[in-house]
Design an enzyme around this catalytic site. Structure first.
Site, short mmCIF file in Angstrom:
data_model
loop_
_atom_site.label_atom_id
_atom_site.label_comp_id
_atom_site.label_asym_id
_atom_site.label_seq_id
_atom_site.Cartn_x
_atom_site.Cartn_y
_atom_site.Cartn_z
N HIS A 143 0.81 -1.23 0.00
CA HIS A 143 0.00 0.00 0.00
C HIS A 143 0.84 1.28 0.00
O HIS A 143 0.31 2.36 -0.26
CB HIS A 143 -0.92 0.05 1.23
N ASP A 180 -2.71 -10.50 -2.69
CA ASP A 180 -3.22 -10.09 -1.38
C ASP A 180 -4.70 -9.71 -1.53
O ASP A 180 -5.11 -9.23 -2.59
CB ASP A 180 -2.40 -8.90 -0.88
N HIS A 182 -6.24 -7.30 -0.51
CA HIS A 182 -6.43 -5.85 -0.65
C HIS A 182 -5.70 -5.35 -1.89
O HIS A 182 -4.71 -5.94 -2.32
CB HIS A 182 -5.94 -5.15 0.62
N ASP A 268 -4.16 -13.16 2.85
CA ASP A 268 -5.34 -12.77 3.60
C ASP A 268 -6.64 -12.91 2.81
O ASP A 268 -7.70 -12.51 3.28
CB ASP A 268 -5.20 -11.35 4.18
C1 3YP Z 1 -5.41 -1.65 6.41
C2 3YP Z 1 -6.35 -0.77 7.14
C3 3YP Z 1 -7.72 -1.35 6.98
C4 3YP Z 1 -7.56 -2.58 6.13
C5 3YP Z 1 -6.14 -2.96 6.26
C6 3YP Z 1 -5.62 -3.82 5.16
C7 3YP Z 1 -4.22 -4.26 5.44
C8 3YP Z 1 -3.77 -5.30 4.47
O1 3YP Z 1 -3.71 -6.48 4.73
N1 3YP Z 1 -3.39 -4.91 3.26
O2 3YP Z 1 -2.97 -5.78 2.35
ZN ZN Z 2 -4.03 -7.42 2.70
#
Ligand code: 3YP
Ligand code: ZN
Length: 378
Positions: A143, A180, A182, A268
């Site tokens: 991220h 992932d 996300h 995840d």
């Molecule tokens: C970060 C803040 C809310 C969701 C969260 C996701 C973290 C993650 O596993 N990113 O790949």
């Molecule tokens: Zn994630």
């Protein structure tokens, strides 16, 4: 074929503190302190399973080093690097930029060791010491953008490794696959106008970051066509992800013909993960990995280097990661997924029409990638 493995106890020392799950604790507002969801446990248990299963003995263990300032600055702004450093110097740490990304005291050095772990694997692959590899790192990276940390990520480990490979190793065309749960928004943003780095993210639609990772985000300027997204509906599982691999990821890799494949191996999207609503099992990760390993063999001498990302179920993350790593190594261990019977029904869920529609939409964008003939250069 040799598989490299990077791990370091310092990865477990990245201190995300007493958040309330993912929010900062705030007793005044009734938010009770608890352990942060991105804590060492799932990754510690993963490393221990890799050891106890006997797989560790089959791996080429590679010692990580800290990424240098020069290496960080190939991706991140000086202000962002400085921000992480100053937050890390605080006695109680701070935040990487979005209010969701704890920086523990000393985490600057640990984040550099995470990025450097991936660099060490890429170096070893380029030298031919390993064919593929896995860095079981914390903190995660996908991220993080050029100028901010985000979603538990401080530095974008994979992006830093990609730029390192291009700049110093002559591996010019890089494909980054991110499964992932996300969206790999940071990696996508860093390479959005760059046709030398293809980014492909499979993720739960509209999960995190919100309103990010739609199919219409397809790259811009010279990079038009070189960012792909498959925003899978919540509830997608084995059949949907395998279909996306066959219809989008593998055809895109075949057209692009990378010199190196990097993988953001968040696990995840498994059915037990608290941070997403997808339904993959260890078997799914095994089959998805097998397809990627085959593509890497066909396209880039097997060079597939993975970074750990998300994975928050302390009890199931290790089996997903073990299946992944067994498949990289081309062996199995005496440990089989103890939850296999429990999750058999999930693995058998059929592909649904609304999942297929999204995958088809993404598949239509694959021809925008310029077709490159595979050269037989070493
Ligand atoms: C970060 C803040 C809310 C969701 C969260 C996701 C973290 C993650 O596993 N990113 O790949
Ligand atoms: Zn994630």
């Amino acid at each position: 074929m040799t598989t490299g493995y990077v791990f370091h106890p310092e990865y477990l020392w990245h201190d995300t503190g007493t958040s309330a799950g993912l929010l900062p604790a705030n007793p005044t507002a009734g938010v009770q302190p608890a352990v942060h969801i991105e804590n060492p446990e799932a990754k510690r248990r993963t490393h221990e399973l890799i050891h106890v299963s006997g797989l560790l003995g089959e791996l080429t263990v590679i010692e990580p080093r800290r990424a240098t300032m020069t290496e960080l600055l190939r991706v991140h702004t000086p202000a962002h690097v400085q921000h992480i450093r100053t937050q890390s110097d605080l006695r109680q740490g701070g935040d990487a930029g979005d209010g969701f990304s704890p920086v523990g005291h000393g985490s600057y050095d640990i984040a550099r060791l995470a990025a450097g772990g991936l660099i060490a694997l890429v170096n070893a692959a380029a030298q031919g010491d390993i064919t593929n590899g896995y860095a079981l790192t914390r903190p995660p990276g996908h991220h993080a953008t050029a100028d901010t940390g985000m979603g538990f990520c401080l530095f974008n480990n994979i992006a830093i490794a990609a730029r390192h490979a291009q700049t110093t190793l002559g591996l010019t065309r890089i494909a980054i696959v991110d499964w992932d749960a996300h969206h790999g928004n940071g990696t996508q943003a860093i390479f959005y106008t760059d046709p030398t780095v293809l980014t492909i993210s499979l993720h739960q639609a509209n999960c995190f970051p919100p309103d990010s990772g739609w199919t219409h985000e397809n790259g811009a300027a010279d990079g038009a066509g070189y960012a792909l997204n498959v925003p899978l509906p919540p509830g997608s599982g084995h059949a949907a992800y395998l279909h996306a691999m066959h219809q989008v990821v593998i055809p895109a890799l075949d057209r692009f013909a990378p010199d190196l494949i990097l993988l953001a191996n968040g696990v995840d999207a498994n059915v037990f993960d608290p941070m997403a609503r997808q339904m993959l099992t260890a078997t799914s990760y095994r089959e998805m990995t097998s397809l990627l390993v085959d593509a890497a063999d066909r396209l880039c001498h097997g060079r597939l280097i993975a970074a750990h990302e998300g994975g928050y179920s302390p009890f199931y993350t290790p089996y997903c990661a073990l299946a992944f790593l067994e498949e990289l190594t081309g062996t199995t261990t005496r440990v089989t997924d103890p939850y296999a019977a429990v999750v058999a029904g999930y693995t058998a869920e059929p592909l649904r029409a609304h999942q297929q529609a999204v995958i088809d939409e993404a598949a239509h964008l694959v021809p925008r990638i310029g077709k490159r003939e595979i050269t037989t250069a070493p």
